[in-house]
Every structure is written in structure tokens, then in C-alpha cells.
Design an enzyme around this catalytic site. Structure first.
Site, PDB file in Angstrom:
ATOM      1  N   ARG A  69      18.235  -9.473 -27.105  1.00  0.00           N
ATOM      2  CA  ARG A  69      17.993  -9.921 -28.482  1.00  0.00           C
ATOM      3  C   ARG A  69      19.232 -10.563 -29.105  1.00  0.00           C
ATOM      4  NH1 ARG A  69      14.230  -9.282 -26.091  1.00  0.00           N
ATOM      5  NH2 ARG A  69      12.418  -7.942 -26.486  1.00  0.00           N
ATOM      6  N   GLU A 110      16.258  -4.742 -35.584  1.00  0.00           N
ATOM      7  CA  GLU A 110      15.949  -6.008 -34.916  1.00  0.00           C
ATOM      8  C   GLU A 110      15.544  -7.053 -35.952  1.00  0.00           C
ATOM      9  OE1 GLU A 110      12.697  -7.688 -31.713  1.00  0.00           O
ATOM     10  OE2 GLU A 110      13.787  -5.857 -31.230  1.00  0.00           O
ATOM     11  N   SER A 148       8.635  -6.175 -34.527  1.00  0.00           N
ATOM     12  CA  SER A 148       9.401  -4.976 -34.166  1.00  0.00           C
ATOM     13  C   SER A 148      10.579  -4.786 -35.114  1.00  0.00           C
ATOM     14  CB  SER A 148       9.908  -5.089 -32.726  1.00  0.00           C
ATOM     15  OG  SER A 148       8.839  -5.135 -31.811  1.00  0.00           O
TER      16      SER A 148
END
Length: 306
Positions: free
Chosen positions: A173, A292, A222
Site C-alpha cells: 500500500r 489505510e 478498507s
């Protein structure tokens, strides 16, 4: 150009809006306004803005607003939103050249039509390609790192550069895009396969996402990264946070790693709920969850720092 004559950059052709509401554009449907919202007409228009803007002007790039909490005080400076002029998709051999504003699902569908496999995972990611490259988005066993070839960017000074896979330094990520740069387009690599088989896999991904995630709610994808050796949703569930609610902000009962706006939540409610979840998970398991979802902008007047 439409907009105010007070804006410091002249000669722009795109749409420029002062005090522009951002909440209606965000998947959470929350957030304050942008001081300025600039929707450039094309790459040259965006380059002009980046070259000529005052050095002290903050700039924020927003894509599909699917993975972001825009704080209630809004965003200072100028928000850039890429639109139709940056959404082209073309097939070159086994690669797709994709504009940064193209939606992830649209890219997956174009790849299927071209008989190119490997991009099906994009059907499970809400958002656009620019954001996907920036955060190395991934789902269903793959990520951008696995299919990325190169990206054209405009630097913070408006210079066009092409960055290779190695220059992006992808990690979980994360990418090493230069500070202040804007992704313009990217080349993604596919593998020849039967188009119907690819479409079938995309359908399976969409059905799985529909069954397991609150895709029809006001949410943002998420919330927390998966820590090494753990699933964030499982840690959240074990900490007793499934269905936890602050105001109209709720931890989804369907999937614990999703926050929901049940109707009248503020950004502060969502962020406070997320921090409460982090505290409970840390107390229960000793694991420190990391956001996130990006949280950007100014807190509202009187709001405590989270």
C-alpha cells in the site's frame, strides 16, 4: 476558464470553483469545502497550473474519493480533480495505457475485452488508476506492483516525467511517487487469455465483494492496513468492535474493516470511531493498526486533534 478572477494563476482553461463542496463527491458523503477546486481541461492545462501556482499554495489531488475521509473543516489551497480528459484507455500489444482518472473497474473490463488477463483484481477495488498507482492498491491476490510498467507524472513544478517500475519502489500500500506529483497515465501489463474466462473471473470477484463488503453503503473501503501475520477485520472483531457506533458513524457489521456513515455522521465521528477501534485492538491484541484510508484537510473549529 470558469471561476473567480481572484485566483492567482491566469490562462487556465479548466473549471475553477471557489469554496467548492467536497462532501457530495466523497463516498462517505462527508467533508468540508475546498478553498478552490480545479478540474483541468487536459495535461497542458494542469502543467500550466503547477508551473504558475504560488509556491506557498497547498495542492491536494483527489480521484474517485473512495479511500479518503475529508475532514469537516475542508481543504486549504487548491484541490485538483482529474476528469474526462484524463480517462482514456488504449490497448498496445499486451499493455493497457490508462489515464489516471479511469475507474479501476473500467480498466478491468477493457482488459477483458482485449483478452488480457491479470487485471481482474481491479474489479474489486473502488477508485481510479491514479490513486491505485499512488498507494499500490491491491485485492484478491494481486496488486498494482504485479502489473505496472511505467507511469507518466507531472512533478510539483509541472515537468512531465516517465517513471519506471523500479523508480516507484512499490511496497505494501505504498509507492515512492515524488512529493507533490500528479499521475497522468500508467501502462499496465496483461497476459493473453480467453476473454470469456477473464469476464467470468471478474464476475466472481464482483459477486464476492458484494457478498462480503458493504458496497452499497456510504463507506470508504478498507479502513486499516492488514498488519503482518494478521487480518485487520479479525483483530477488530476480536476486540468487540463489530457494529460499534459513534453518532451516525458505525463499524460495519458485515465487514469489520469498513466504517459506515449511516446518514448524518461527520468526518470527526468517523475519525474518532476509527481511533477508538485502534485503541480497543491495541488493548486486546497488542497490535497497532495503521490507517489505510487517507484522512485529509482541516479539522473543524474546536475539534480536538486525533
Amino acid at each position: 476558464m470558469t471561476g473567480s478572477s481572484d485566483f492567482p494563476v491566469k490562462g487556465l482553461r479548466g473549471r475553477l470553483t471557489p469554496n467548492a463542496p467536497l462532501g457530495p463527491r466523497a463516498w462517505f458523503r462527508v467533508g468540508g469545502p475546498a478553498d478552490w477546486l480545479f478540474v483541468p481541461e487536459d495535461q497542458d492545462d494542469l502543467a500550466l497550473f503547477l508551473r504558475e501556482k504560488p509556491a506557498t499554495m497547498p495542492v491536494t489531488v483527489l480521484g474517485a474519493c473512495s479511500n479518503v475521509i475529508i475532514r469537516d473543516g475542508g481543504i486549504a489551497g487548491t484541490v485538483i480533480r482529474l476528469a474526462r480528459g484524463f480517462a482514456d484507455i488504449t490497448v498496445q500489444g499486451n499493455s493497457l495505457i490508462v489515464g489516471a482518472a479511469a475507474l479501476d473497474i473500467t480498466v478491468a473490463e477493457h482488459a477483458a475485452a482485449a483478452g488480457l488477463a491479470g487485471l481482474e483484481f481491479l474489479a474489486g477495488i473502488p477508485g481510479s488508476i491514479g490513486g491505485a498507482v499512488r498507494m499500490n492498491a491491491g485485492a484478491y491476490g494481486s496488486d498494482i506492483n504485479a502489473v505496472f510498467e511505467w507511469a507518466d507524472i507531472l512533478t510539483a513544478e509541472g515537468e512531465l516525467r516517465r517513471l519506471s517500475h523500479d523508480e516507484l519502489g512499490f511496497a505494501y500500500r505504498h509507492s515512492e511517487l515524488p512529493e507533490g506529483s500528479v499521475v497522468i497515465r500508467a501502462s499496465l501489463r496483461g497476459t493473453p487469455d480467453n476473454a470469456d474466462a477473464i469476464r467470468s473471473r471478474i464476475a466472481d470477484i464482483r459477486a464476492s465483494r458484494e457478498a462480503s463488503q458493504p458496497v452499497r453503503a456510504r463507506t470508504g473501503g478498507s479502513t486499516f492496513r492488514n498488519p503482518d501475520g494478521h487480518k485487520a477485520w479479525q483483530l477488530i472483531d476480536e476486540a468487540g468492535c463489530r457494529g460499534l457506533q459513534i453518532g451516525d458513524a458505525q463499524v460495519s457489521e458485515k465487514h469489520c474493516n469498513f466504517l459506515l456513515n449511516l446518514g448524518q455522521a461527520s468526518s470527526a465521528d468517523l475519525e474518532t470511531l476509527g481511533e477508538t477501534v485502534r485503541e480497543k485492538v491495541l488493548a486486546q491484541s497488542g497490535v497497532d493498526l495503521h490507517w489505510e484510508i487517507k484522512r485529509i484537510g482541516r479539522k473543524s473549529e474546536g475539534e480536538q486533534t486525533v
